[in-house]
Scaffold this motif. Structure first.
Motif, mmCIF file in Angstrom:
data_model
loop_
_atom_site.group_PDB
_atom_site.id
_atom_site.type_symbol
_atom_site.label_atom_id
_atom_site.label_comp_id
_atom_site.label_asym_id
_atom_site.label_seq_id
_atom_site.Cartn_x
_atom_site.Cartn_y
_atom_site.Cartn_z
ATOM 1 N N PHE A 271 0.876 -1.399 0.205
ATOM 2 C CA PHE A 271 0.293 0.002 0.044
ATOM 3 C C PHE A 271 0.955 1.575 -0.308
ATOM 4 O O PHE A 271 0.384 2.460 -0.575
ATOM 5 N N LYS A 272 2.073 1.315 0.833
ATOM 6 C CA LYS A 272 3.489 2.552 0.836
ATOM 7 C C LYS A 272 4.005 2.348 -0.272
ATOM 8 O O LYS A 272 3.537 3.540 -1.222
ATOM 9 N N PHE A 273 3.296 1.492 -1.347
ATOM 10 C CA PHE A 273 4.351 1.323 -3.041
ATOM 11 C C PHE A 273 3.424 2.287 -3.571
ATOM 12 O O PHE A 273 3.389 2.924 -4.235
ATOM 13 N N LEU A 274 1.624 1.626 -3.459
ATOM 14 C CA LEU A 274 1.063 1.947 -4.837
ATOM 15 C C LEU A 274 0.349 3.452 -4.497
ATOM 16 O O LEU A 274 0.011 4.301 -5.165
ATOM 17 N N THR A 280 -4.549 1.568 7.031
ATOM 18 C CA THR A 280 -5.705 2.500 7.462
ATOM 19 C C THR A 280 -5.331 4.005 6.968
ATOM 20 O O THR A 280 -6.838 4.149 6.802
ATOM 21 N N GLU A 281 -4.034 4.399 6.401
ATOM 22 C CA GLU A 281 -4.522 6.034 6.255
ATOM 23 C C GLU A 281 -5.496 5.596 5.102
ATOM 24 O O GLU A 281 -6.336 6.321 4.233
ATOM 25 N N PHE A 282 -4.697 4.770 3.874
ATOM 26 C CA PHE A 282 -5.759 4.120 2.322
ATOM 27 C C PHE A 282 -7.495 4.104 2.730
ATOM 28 O O PHE A 282 -7.903 4.694 2.192
ATOM 29 N N ILE A 283 -8.180 3.460 4.115
ATOM 30 C CA ILE A 283 -9.304 3.826 3.912
ATOM 31 C C ILE A 283 -9.972 4.217 4.446
ATOM 32 O O ILE A 283 -10.906 5.190 4.204
ATOM 33 N N LEU A 288 -12.966 9.613 3.423
ATOM 34 C CA LEU A 288 -13.234 10.538 3.137
ATOM 35 C C LEU A 288 -13.975 11.692 1.986
ATOM 36 O O LEU A 288 -14.901 12.049 1.778
ATOM 37 N N GLU A 289 -13.492 10.682 1.018
ATOM 38 C CA GLU A 289 -12.948 11.193 -0.428
ATOM 39 C C GLU A 289 -15.351 10.827 -0.524
ATOM 40 O O GLU A 289 -15.333 11.123 -1.327
ATOM 41 N N GLN A 290 -15.444 9.660 0.089
ATOM 42 C CA GLN A 290 -17.265 9.348 -0.380
ATOM 43 C C GLN A 290 -17.738 10.116 0.428
ATOM 44 O O GLN A 290 -18.506 10.379 0.012
ATOM 45 N N SER A 291 -17.090 10.716 1.658
ATOM 46 C CA SER A 291 -18.451 11.520 2.426
ATOM 47 C C SER A 291 -18.370 12.804 1.487
ATOM 48 O O SER A 291 -19.758 13.642 1.435
ATOM 49 N N ARG A 292 -17.553 13.530 0.847
ATOM 50 C CA ARG A 292 -17.399 14.692 0.433
ATOM 51 C C ARG A 292 -18.788 14.123 -1.149
ATOM 52 O O ARG A 292 -19.224 15.469 -1.328
#
Length: 340
Positions: A271-274, A280-283, A288-292
């Motif tokens: 996940f850090k590479f991609l 956890t940060e990606f989720i 947050l993007e979905q909430s907006r």
């Protein structure tokens, strides 16, 4: 195996001449040309969109029922081609070569031929293909005021300024899973007319920048992480696709590790590479993007949105929303109401 010989003067000619051989239908809306086909030759579509300054998009979403080779003469129309293979595979060779080079799923290539050269693109039979091709006519592109190819690395700079097409160039990129999200996003654009074309054009330039960044990384010798294999990165991409599709689901590192057969260390490294983020940060980012997006497109109140995307605390949601976007959820929703 069937060879289709094309002598184009533009990308539109490529689409037209392919259509003549495959017996599809072409429709045009707001400068977007779509060839649809469903017969013994193939099923699917090929889209062509021309933009300003010699940039255009040729996008394949198709399955050929026969094995085809596209033989493209570069004498009259000879762009730089930035190709990304979202699904399936295909092969390429220059006319002077005997060996084909296969492009796998999630791989990118950059090719440019000499003016008297020929490109052979080999499409397999009964393989679902999604291929994004950005083509740039160099003489037109270099006239663009904001084009500054001198900032590119030496190899790509030489390709862009070769407006007389004196040299051949090919670059086969490593696995690039980040680019797949941008390519997919083009297919998800639902707008119509000029707004649709503008959104697609913006994405085309984003994808082009990723091609250039990847070439630069590889030129500098930066490789895929040694701790995670290509196969494992593809698995991590499947996990990220699931999270984006179902952000409200409760995920844990332990359970993802068990479900997908990857150690927690590999999950984090992948996940850090991609995505430059931990799992956890990606989720949290996706939620947050979905909430907006939900605030913009639905009448749900803040509490309903919080629980619909998988958060359990409204106060925590408000805190991290403001940290990310610089505005509270309530203020953001009021801004939307004023604009409407």
């Amino acid at each position: 195996m069937i060879e289709i010989i094309i002598n184009p003067t533009s990308t539109r000619d490529i689409l037209t001449e392919i259509n003549e051989h495959l017996d599809g239908q072409i429709e045009e809306h707001w400068g977007e040309y779509t060839m649809t086909i469903d017969n013994a030759n193939a099923k699917g579509k090929i889209i062509y969109i021309p933009f300003d300054w010699g940039v255009n998009l040729l996008d394949f979403d198709i399955k050929f029922h026969k094995e085809f080779i596209l033989k493209i003469d570069g004498e009259a129309f000879n762009p730089i081609r930035f190709m990304y293979n979202l699904q399936g595979y295909f092969s390429h060779r220059f006319g002077v070569q005997n060996t084909e080079y296969k492009t796998e799923q999630f791989q990118s290539i950059i090719i440019a031929n000499k003016s008297e050269g020929v490109n052979y693109i080999h499409f397999p039979k009964n393989e679902k293909l999604q291929i994004n091709t950005i083509q740039i006519a160099r003489k037109e592109f270099l006239k663009k005021r904001t084009t500054n190819v001198s900032s590119l690395n030496k190899k790509l700079y030489e390709v862009f300024v070769d407006t007389d097409h004196d040299n051949r160039f090919s670059h086969f990129g490593e696995l690039n899973l980040r680019m797949s999200d941008d390519v997919k996003s083009i297919h998800k654009i639902k707008s119509n007319g000029m707004l649709r074309i503008l959104k697609i054009e913006a994405k085309v330039y984003e994808i082009l920048s990723l091609h250039i960044q990847q070439h630069d990384r590889q030129t500098k010798g930066k490789k895929l992480p040694t701790t995670v294999s290509k196969k494992e990165l593809k698995t991590i991409k499947r996990i990220s696709d699931l999270i984006q599709k179902e952000p409200a689901k409760q995920y844990s590192l332990d359970q993802l590790s068990i479900d997908y057969g990857l150690s927690q260390a590999k999950l984090q490294d992948g996940f850090k590479f991609l995505y430059k983020r931990t799992v956890t940060e990606f989720i949290r980012h996706i939620r947050l993007e979905q909430s907006r997006n939900l605030m913009k497109t639905t009448d749900l109140n803040i509490s309903q949105i919080v629980y619909s995307i998988g958060f359990t605390s409204r106060s925590y949601f408000s805190k991290i929303f403001k940290e990310k976007f610089g505005i509270s959820p309530n203020e953001f929703k009021k801004q939307i109401a004023v604009k409407v």
